[in-house]
Design a protein around this motif. Structure first.
Motif, PDB file in Angstrom:
ATOM      1  N   ARG A 114       0.837  -1.187   0.000  1.00  0.00           N
ATOM      2  CA  ARG A 114       0.000   0.000   0.000  1.00  0.00           C
ATOM      3  C   ARG A 114       0.880   1.248   0.000  1.00  0.00           C
ATOM      4  NH1 ARG A 114      -5.084   0.303   0.662  1.00  0.00           N
ATOM      5  NH2 ARG A 114      -5.245  -1.723   1.701  1.00  0.00           N
ATOM      6  N   ARG A 115       0.576   2.182  -0.876  1.00  0.00           N
ATOM      7  CA  ARG A 115       1.348   3.411  -0.962  1.00  0.00           C
ATOM      8  C   ARG A 115       1.157   4.252   0.300  1.00  0.00           C
ATOM      9  NH1 ARG A 115       2.465   5.749  -5.787  1.00  0.00           N
ATOM     10  NH2 ARG A 115       0.601   4.821  -6.746  1.00  0.00           N
ATOM     11  N   GLY A 116       2.265   4.791   0.828  1.00  0.00           N
ATOM     12  CA  GLY A 116       2.173   5.633   2.016  1.00  0.00           C
ATOM     13  C   GLY A 116       3.429   6.448   2.210  1.00  0.00           C
ATOM     14  N   PRO A 117       3.396   7.391   3.141  1.00  0.00           N
ATOM     15  CA  PRO A 117       4.533   8.301   3.320  1.00  0.00           C
ATOM     16  C   PRO A 117       5.701   7.691   4.080  1.00  0.00           C
ATOM     17  CG  PRO A 117       2.791   8.851   4.861  1.00  0.00           C
ATOM     18  CD  PRO A 117       2.246   7.769   3.973  1.00  0.00           C
ATOM     19  N   VAL A 118       5.448   6.669   4.909  1.00  0.00           N
ATOM     20  CA  VAL A 118       6.496   6.065   5.739  1.00  0.00           C
ATOM     21  C   VAL A 118       6.460   4.554   5.543  1.00  0.00           C
ATOM     22  CG1 VAL A 118       7.351   5.717   8.084  1.00  0.00           C
ATOM     23  CG2 VAL A 118       6.304   7.902   7.461  1.00  0.00           C
ATOM     24  N   ALA A 119       7.589   3.954   5.201  1.00  0.00           N
ATOM     25  CA  ALA A 119       7.660   2.503   5.037  1.00  0.00           C
ATOM     26  C   ALA A 119       7.451   1.834   6.393  1.00  0.00           C
ATOM     27  CB  ALA A 119       9.008   2.110   4.444  1.00  0.00           C
TER      28      ALA A 119
END
Length: 385
Positions: free
Chosen positions: A88-93
């Motif tokens: 899922r795409r997101g700002p923090v891995a």
């Protein structure tokens, strides 16, 4: 059952009950735990969805069940549920969920009662948290990990018979998770309350527990607790049928000029007896490729305890363990999607007691003089340099 330990001809100890006790246990709920069948999928947050898709699909060969601009749903060859991995795409891995399948719908009610009694944050969504998964419960467990439980799922085609699609390094199923936590005995006790059974652990003569492997399905583990700063995710593991599949992955990575994705291995673990390879994805999430562990389903399956100073516990051939394998791990998220704070481990670290500040791996000091002169000190980075 007894915790009496008997040394085997292979060098480790066996007992009938895990020789692990916690001085700071999580309370045991009076509510019955959900009946967990197996680890089912992990939801990973990645910062570059296209790069992660390429790694897991084009390089490792997982199959796309469904995808959109925000997420990719992947499964392994033998899987019939909707997915084993969500990117899922997101700002923090980070990790959004360690997800387990339970036996029936009533087990979701049990999960709510079990964790509510512990005072944990609990959220239930009849429509599920991801595509392809029905009624689900997510919790922030007492150790800070985001756990999910579900029963209903969309069935998809099992691709075991689609040999025309298979690659030499075919990943056939999700095998396990590995969680990093500061207090391993506390984690073990809590997951035992949840119905997990310990199969193997690593300790020292003083009784410090450095790691433990726990299962619901009849293999070595569905999850493991590794001692370190946490809560964090050490790795997610996919199984192959044979060790030659793992070697094929290595050859493919070399051919693609991507062998720098290999962090450790290939090799064979002492713990679990499995052949392994550790990779890092584009965000640094660690993925293990794993094969040939053993059956653990009998009720009197012996618990194996390894000495932390046994150089064959982590690699049966005594190959070096790179420091990043001990120090690096992925953040985990709370139910709002925020990274959970990381708490430092206060017990001895496995890396410190077996490697030290200057090295890769360790062999018992008293054994080193018995080694050939040309081999002495080879496990110390300072000697190599």
């Amino acid at each position: 059952m007894t915790t009496e330990r008997i040394k085997t001809s292979s060098g480790f100890f066996v007992s009938q009950e895990a020789p692990i006790s916690s001085e700071n246990p999580v309370a045991t709920p009076t509510s019955a735990p959900p009946d967990i069948l197996r680890c089912a999928y992990m939801e990973l947050v990645v910062t570059d969805l296209a790069a992660s898709r390429e790694f897991y699909v084009d390089v490792l060969g997982l199959y796309v069940t469904e995808e959109d601009e925000e997420a990719v749903y992947l499964r392994s060859t033998e899987e019939f549920i909707h997915h084993n991995l969500v990117l899922r795409r997101g700002p923090v891995a980070a990790v959004a969920a360690f997800s387990y399948r339970v036996r029936g719908p009533e087990d979701l009610d049990r999960a709510v009662a079990f964790y509510s009694e512990l005072g944990c944050r609990v959220e239930r969504r009849p429509g599920g948290f991801t595509k392809g998964i029905g009624d689900s419960v997510r919790v922030e467990d007492p150790l800070g990990f985001p756990y999910e439980f579900f029963c209903d799922t969309t069935h998809v085609e099992r691709l075991s018979w689609r040999y025309d699609l298979h690659t030499p390094g075919e990943l056939v199923r999700l095998d396990h998770f590995n969680q990093v936590t500061p207090d391993v005995p506390r984690a073990v006790r809590h997951y035992q309350d949840l119905g997990f059974r310990v199969t193997e652990d690593i300790q020292d003569d003083a009784g410090t527990v450095y790691a433990a492997w726990m299962r619901r399905k009849p293999t070595v583990h569905d999850t493991a607790a590794t001692g370190g700063d946490g809560p964090r995710m050490h790795h997610v593991a996919f199984a192959t049928h044979e060790k030659h599949n793992i070697l094929a992955i290595c050859d493919k990575l070399g051919a693609l000029r991507r062998s720098d994705a290999i962090e450790r291995g290939p090799g064979r673990h002492g713990v679990s007896n499995a052949f392994y390879l550790y990779l890092r994805d584009p965000d640094g999430h660690r993925v293990e490729i794993y094969t040939q562990d053993y059956y653990t389903g009998d009720p009197d399956n012996p618990v194996i305890t390894w000495d932390v100073h046994d150089n064959q516990r982590r690699d049966w051939w005594g190959n070096p363990v790179v420091p990043s394998w001990y120090t690096d791990a992925s953040l985990v998220l709370d139910l709002d999607g925020n990274p959970q704070p990381v708490v430092a481990r206060t017990d001895s670290s496995e890396m410190a007691v077996t490697i030290g500040a200057d090295g890769f791996s360790y062999t018992r000091p008293e054994d080193e003089e018995a080694m050939p002169e040309w081999k002495q000190g080879e496990y110390k980075l300072g000697h190599q340099l």
